[in-house]
Design a protein around this motif. Structure first.
Motif, PDB file in Angstrom:
ATOM      1  N   ALA A 286       0.933  -1.196  -0.097  1.00 46.75           N
ATOM      2  CA  ALA A 286      -0.001   0.023   0.046  1.00 46.75           C
ATOM      3  C   ALA A 286       0.923   1.223  -0.051  1.00 46.75           C
ATOM      4  O   ALA A 286       2.238   0.993   0.450  1.00 46.75           O
ATOM      5  CB  ALA A 286      -0.894  -0.072   1.258  1.00 46.75           C
ATOM      6  N   SER A 287       0.269   2.304  -0.432  1.00 46.81           N
ATOM      7  CA  SER A 287       1.002   3.613  -0.279  1.00 46.81           C
ATOM      8  C   SER A 287       1.329   4.005   1.167  1.00 46.81           C
ATOM      9  O   SER A 287       0.915   3.487   2.121  1.00 46.81           O
ATOM     10  CB  SER A 287      -0.005   4.722  -0.824  1.00 46.81           C
ATOM     11  OG  SER A 287      -0.188   4.600  -2.128  1.00 46.81           O
ATOM     12  N   PRO A 288       2.576   4.865   1.138  1.00 42.58           N
ATOM     13  CA  PRO A 288       3.079   5.244   2.583  1.00 42.58           C
ATOM     14  C   PRO A 288       2.168   6.010   3.518  1.00 42.58           C
ATOM     15  O   PRO A 288       1.371   6.735   2.968  1.00 42.58           O
ATOM     16  CB  PRO A 288       4.149   6.081   2.253  1.00 42.58           C
ATOM     17  CG  PRO A 288       4.195   6.360   0.625  1.00 42.58           C
ATOM     18  CD  PRO A 288       3.272   5.484   0.117  1.00 42.58           C
ATOM     19  N   HIS A 289       2.026   5.825   4.560  1.00 39.67           N
ATOM     20  CA  HIS A 289       1.305   6.412   5.721  1.00 39.67           C
ATOM     21  C   HIS A 289       2.106   7.329   6.644  1.00 39.67           C
ATOM     22  O   HIS A 289       3.506   6.890   6.523  1.00 39.67           O
ATOM     23  CB  HIS A 289       0.342   5.322   6.407  1.00 39.67           C
ATOM     24  CG  HIS A 289       1.085   4.117   7.109  1.00 39.67           C
ATOM     25  ND1 HIS A 289       1.830   4.463   8.123  1.00 39.67           N
ATOM     26  CD2 HIS A 289       0.794   2.885   6.745  1.00 39.67           C
ATOM     27  CE1 HIS A 289       2.296   3.244   8.655  1.00 39.67           C
ATOM     28  NE2 HIS A 289       1.666   2.248   7.772  1.00 39.67           N
ATOM     29  N   LEU A 290       1.537   7.721   7.713  1.00 37.59           N
ATOM     30  CA  LEU A 290       2.248   8.582   8.796  1.00 37.59           C
ATOM     31  C   LEU A 290       3.246   7.700   9.496  1.00 37.59           C
ATOM     32  O   LEU A 290       4.273   8.451   9.698  1.00 37.59           O
ATOM     33  CB  LEU A 290       1.322   9.073   9.604  1.00 37.59           C
ATOM     34  CG  LEU A 290       1.683  10.315  10.202  1.00 37.59           C
ATOM     35  CD1 LEU A 290       2.117  11.474   9.271  1.00 37.59           C
ATOM     36  CD2 LEU A 290       0.730  10.896  11.346  1.00 37.59           C
ATOM     37  N   GLY A 291       2.942   6.579   9.583  1.00 35.40           N
ATOM     38  CA  GLY A 291       3.962   5.730  10.458  1.00 35.40           C
ATOM     39  C   GLY A 291       5.338   5.414   9.683  1.00 35.40           C
ATOM     40  O   GLY A 291       6.326   5.527  10.369  1.00 35.40           O
TER      41      GLY A 291
ATOM     42  N   LEU B  50     -12.447   3.511   8.050  1.00 36.08           N
ATOM     43  CA  LEU B  50     -12.907   4.521   8.665  1.00 36.08           C
ATOM     44  C   LEU B  50     -12.497   6.047   8.132  1.00 36.08           C
ATOM     45  O   LEU B  50     -13.069   6.980   8.452  1.00 36.08           O
ATOM     46  CB  LEU B  50     -12.037   4.602  10.207  1.00 36.08           C
ATOM     47  CG  LEU B  50     -12.495   3.580  11.355  1.00 36.08           C
ATOM     48  CD1 LEU B  50     -11.619   3.532  12.316  1.00 36.08           C
ATOM     49  CD2 LEU B  50     -13.954   3.784  11.644  1.00 36.08           C
ATOM     50  N   GLY B  51     -11.711   5.809   7.184  1.00 29.37           N
ATOM     51  CA  GLY B  51     -11.402   6.832   6.384  1.00 29.37           C
ATOM     52  C   GLY B  51     -10.638   8.198   6.801  1.00 29.37           C
ATOM     53  O   GLY B  51     -10.749   9.126   6.572  1.00 29.37           O
ATOM     54  N   ASN B  52      -9.906   7.657   8.041  1.00 27.52           N
ATOM     55  CA  ASN B  52      -9.177   8.351   8.793  1.00 27.52           C
ATOM     56  C   ASN B  52      -7.593   8.328   8.675  1.00 27.52           C
ATOM     57  O   ASN B  52      -6.848   8.612   9.230  1.00 27.52           O
ATOM     58  CB  ASN B  52      -9.578   8.463  10.328  1.00 27.52           C
ATOM     59  CG  ASN B  52      -9.091   7.015  10.792  1.00 27.52           C
ATOM     60  OD1 ASN B  52      -8.815   6.214  10.033  1.00 27.52           O
ATOM     61  ND2 ASN B  52      -8.999   7.087  12.086  1.00 27.52           N
ATOM     62  N   VAL B  53      -7.200   7.684   7.521  1.00 29.93           N
ATOM     63  CA  VAL B  53      -5.937   7.522   7.462  1.00 29.93           C
ATOM     64  C   VAL B  53      -5.194   8.949   6.804  1.00 29.93           C
ATOM     65  O   VAL B  53      -5.751   9.638   5.927  1.00 29.93           O
ATOM     66  CB  VAL B  53      -5.676   6.362   6.233  1.00 29.93           C
ATOM     67  CG1 VAL B  53      -4.094   6.337   5.665  1.00 29.93           C
ATOM     68  CG2 VAL B  53      -5.937   5.456   6.398  1.00 29.93           C
ATOM     69  N   VAL B  54      -4.181   9.272   7.498  1.00 31.93           N
ATOM     70  CA  VAL B  54      -3.633  10.421   7.391  1.00 31.93           C
ATOM     71  C   VAL B  54      -2.368  10.545   6.190  1.00 31.93           C
ATOM     72  O   VAL B  54      -1.680   9.651   6.408  1.00 31.93           O
ATOM     73  CB  VAL B  54      -2.765  11.087   8.625  1.00 31.93           C
ATOM     74  CG1 VAL B  54      -2.199  12.490   8.381  1.00 31.93           C
ATOM     75  CG2 VAL B  54      -3.935  11.391   9.618  1.00 31.93           C
ATOM     76  N   ASP B  55      -2.615  11.175   5.259  1.00 31.42           N
ATOM     77  CA  ASP B  55      -1.660  11.111   4.004  1.00 31.42           C
ATOM     78  C   ASP B  55      -0.528  12.056   4.495  1.00 31.42           C
ATOM     79  O   ASP B  55      -0.673  13.312   4.577  1.00 31.42           O
ATOM     80  CB  ASP B  55      -2.354  11.647   2.781  1.00 31.42           C
ATOM     81  CG  ASP B  55      -1.350  11.612   1.484  1.00 31.42           C
ATOM     82  OD1 ASP B  55      -0.400  11.552   1.534  1.00 31.42           O
ATOM     83  OD2 ASP B  55      -2.055  11.624   0.350  1.00 31.42           O
ATOM     84  N   PRO B  56       0.808  11.478   4.544  1.00 34.53           N
ATOM     85  CA  PRO B  56       1.825  12.187   4.949  1.00 34.53           C
ATOM     86  C   PRO B  56       2.307  13.050   3.996  1.00 34.53           C
ATOM     87  O   PRO B  56       2.745  14.344   4.161  1.00 34.53           O
ATOM     88  CB  PRO B  56       2.979  11.251   5.403  1.00 34.53           C
ATOM     89  CG  PRO B  56       2.563  10.052   4.466  1.00 34.53           C
ATOM     90  CD  PRO B  56       0.922   9.880   4.520  1.00 34.53           C
ATOM     91  N   LEU B  57       2.242  12.781   2.831  1.00 36.40           N
ATOM     92  CA  LEU B  57       2.727  13.863   1.567  1.00 36.40           C
ATOM     93  C   LEU B  57       1.645  14.995   1.604  1.00 36.40           C
ATOM     94  O   LEU B  57       2.165  16.187   1.667  1.00 36.40           O
ATOM     95  CB  LEU B  57       2.744  13.107   0.396  1.00 36.40           C
ATOM     96  CG  LEU B  57       3.182  13.900  -0.839  1.00 36.40           C
ATOM     97  CD1 LEU B  57       4.591  14.407  -0.846  1.00 36.40           C
ATOM     98  CD2 LEU B  57       2.879  12.905  -2.087  1.00 36.40           C
TER      99      LEU B  57
END
Length: 595
Positions: free
Chosen positions: A60-65, A352-359
């Protein structure tokens, strides 16, 4: 490296009861493989430093973690460079495994093309967020395959890998083998009873197949000796205690291959094309690949430090050290462990639609802004909560008002019309009280003088948030110093007042120089802007240059009388509600669509 959700569910505080003398026995002997004499290291090795992130799974695409791991490692890398170390910093992507094979098939893509696409997203994020890695490793590279094959052969030749029959639970989503105690009952969305991993909640399946096994059980006592003899090998301490607790239970031998008929997307077992090397053994060897294994790795492997998320602690603190002991290689100097980020109190998830997009957030709040927030609010020992409003509040308070306000005030033409680094007057600010300085001013000087040592201690232990708190505290003290003496009220026609005004600005500039130098690993662009405004040249920004206020001690200050750098505007632009509110239409639209 994949995040298989081996979540540590108990708080760090809860494990302090595990601090028993048997765990931390000072008499515990280290394994012969782990003893590395300092005198045996070359001078170049003593000043070398090797820091790694996990390699990130391309499902999957990169996330905040992912960005948090990278920013932590980048901070340590930049800090070591400032100290004069020859530092290597590696990150990259983990691209083999059944989950990738299935995802590529579902997307109708060749597995390598599928991996390349996602790996490029990680590269783009890291480039956008000023991650200064010196090596970006992909497990699909020929150099890595050669390292893995050699590593496998070493373990095989030592009799540590044997052909066996594996029967047990396996989680494809976690790419992880599980013991019966790690599996529980659950019901899927259709009401069917299933078995799941108790740690991740992912579905597991019973697997029976012939494959290769690693004699993990043979290394239990050596792992215990290593951890008991090196209480800082895993940091923070609470995670060190978790690993010790895990090692109180029997370690079953570990399956290290899969049948080729089930898993084609991976490195074949040397000499047995019917088997594929288990992705975790494959992935962990990446750290050696970057170090130059198998030919020229000693310089870097003697000084390796890993940054990992808590969910992959077992793999890095048990499996990886056991593999290394088996191969006769030194163990990592430190395994730094960090916790996770939640979003408004909830675990981030697509459903939940709450994934934070770091970019996206780095574009909203700037690269330095998101870096500062993650390291300022990220506490390694426990999970941290992310909200856009919290980012705005922290950045406005500390980068705009406190640090930026101090710089703007002290460089203003009204106070400093000549735009120079003014002189220090020892009569106005004597080493013994009696001049125009007050007790609080001397306390401030003492705090700033000690600040580099305090920051160094916190950087070394991965408590970067404590280092930033210490810096922020000193910045507030300096602001109070300027406010207390109100240099704008002094009479510039009076020579004593002018000398005192110059001294106030000189002391403030010296404080700002220290803050800017110490903040370089955190906010490189902002620090460069601050130091350039003060006229501090690139060669004067190292850790060795942290010589605070030499004029106060009767020494020469190289900055006195020097012209300031050009005014390039505010240090950090104030963030407004629009930075948060611009996200609302998308969420509202999505919510309306669901209705």
């Amino acid at each position: 490296m994949r995040f298989p959700s081996l979540f540590v569910t108990r708080s760090c505080e809860a494990v302090h009861r595990l601090r028993q003398s048997s765990f931390l026995s000072p008499g515990s002997a280290l394994s012969r493989h782990q003893r590395v004499s300092v005198s045996s290291l070359l001078c170049t090795e003593e000043r070398s430093y090797y820091i790694t992130t996990p390699i990130f799974y391309v499902n999957a695409s990169p996330h905040l973690g992912h960005l948090y791991s990278a920013v932590i490692a980048d901070c340590l890398h930049r800090y070591k460079l400032l100290q004069g170390f020859n530092s290597k910093f590696a990150t990259g992507t983990d691209e083999h495994g059944l989950k990738i094979q299935q995802a590529a098939e579902a997307a109708g893509k060749d597995p390598l093309a599928f991996c390349t696409d996602v790996s490029e997203r990680f590269k783009h994020l890291f480039s956008s967020c000023d991650i200064s890695h010196t090596d970006y490793i992909r497990t699909t590279e020929p150099r890595h395959r050669r390292a893995v094959e050699h590593f496998w052969s070493v373990l095989w030749d030592k009799g540590l890998i044997y052909k066996g029959h594996y029967e047990g639970w396996y989680s494809t989503q976690d790419e992880s083998f599980l013991t019966p105690s790690q599996v529980g009952d659950a019901v899927d969305s259709s009401g069917k009873e299933i078995k799941v991993s108790l740690e991740s909640g992912h579905k597991v399946e019973w697997m029976t197949e012939e494959n290769y096994m690693f004699r993990l059980s043979a290394f239990q006592s050596q792992l215990l000796d290593w951890l008991r003899g090196n209480p800082r090998a895993v940091q923070p301490e609470c995670f060190h205690q978790f690993v010790l607790q895990w090692l109180q239970h029997d370690l079953p031998d570990l399956s290290v291959s899969r049948q080729r008929s089930r898993l084609q997307w991976g490195i074949p077992v040397p000499g047995d094309p019917e088997q594929t090397i288990y992705v975790w053994l494959d992935a962990l060897v990446n750290y050696l690949t970057v170090a130059g294994y198998p030919e020229k790795h000693n310089q870097w492997w003697n000084v390796v430090h890993h940054v990992v998320g808590k969910d992959i602690l077992r793999f890095h603190a048990i499996y990886w050290p056991a593999f290394l002991l088996g191969a006769g290689l030194p163990l990592p100097q430190t395994i730094y462990v960090h916790s996770h980020w939640t979003a408004e109190g909830k675990k981030m998830s697509k459903s939940l639609g709450n994934v934070v997009d770091p970019l996206q957030r780095s574009q909203m709040f700037t690269t330095d802004g998101i870096r500062y927030f993650l390291l300022r609010q990220g506490v390694p020992d426990s999970d941290c909560d992310y909200t856009d409003r919290k980012v705005v509040k922290v950045l406005n308070a500390e980068l705009v008002d406190s640090l930026g306000g101090l710089l703007n005030r002290c460089t203003a033409p009204g106070l400093n019309p000549a735009q120079v680094y003014p002189s220090f007057c020892p009569q106005s600010f004597p080493r013994e009280q009696g001049g125009r300085a007050v007790v609080e001013d001397y306390c401030m000087l003492a705090a700033v003088k000690d600040l580099p040592a305090v920051v160094e201690q916190h950087y070394e232990s991965l408590h970067v948030y404590k280092a930033l708190e210490a810096i922020a505290t000193c910045v507030r003290q300096t602001n109070r110093f300027v406010q207390r003496h109100a240099p704008w009220k002094l009479d510039k026609r009076d020579i004593k007042d002018q000398r005192w005004l110059d001294t106030i600005i000189h002391v403030s500039f010296e404080c700002l120089r220290i803050y800017g130098t110490l903040l370089q690993p955190i906010v490189p662009e902002l620090s460069n802007k601050l130091l350039s405004r003060l006229g501090v040249q690139p060669g004067e920004r190292s850790w060795a240059a942290l010589n605070f206020l030499p004029s106060y001690r009767g020494m020469e200050c190289p900055f006195e009388g020097r012209a300031l750098g050009p005014d390039s505007g505010v240090l950090f632009s104030r963030l407004g509600s629009q930075n948060v509110d611009q996200q609302k239409p998308k969420k509202a639209k999505k919510a309306a669509k669901k209705k």
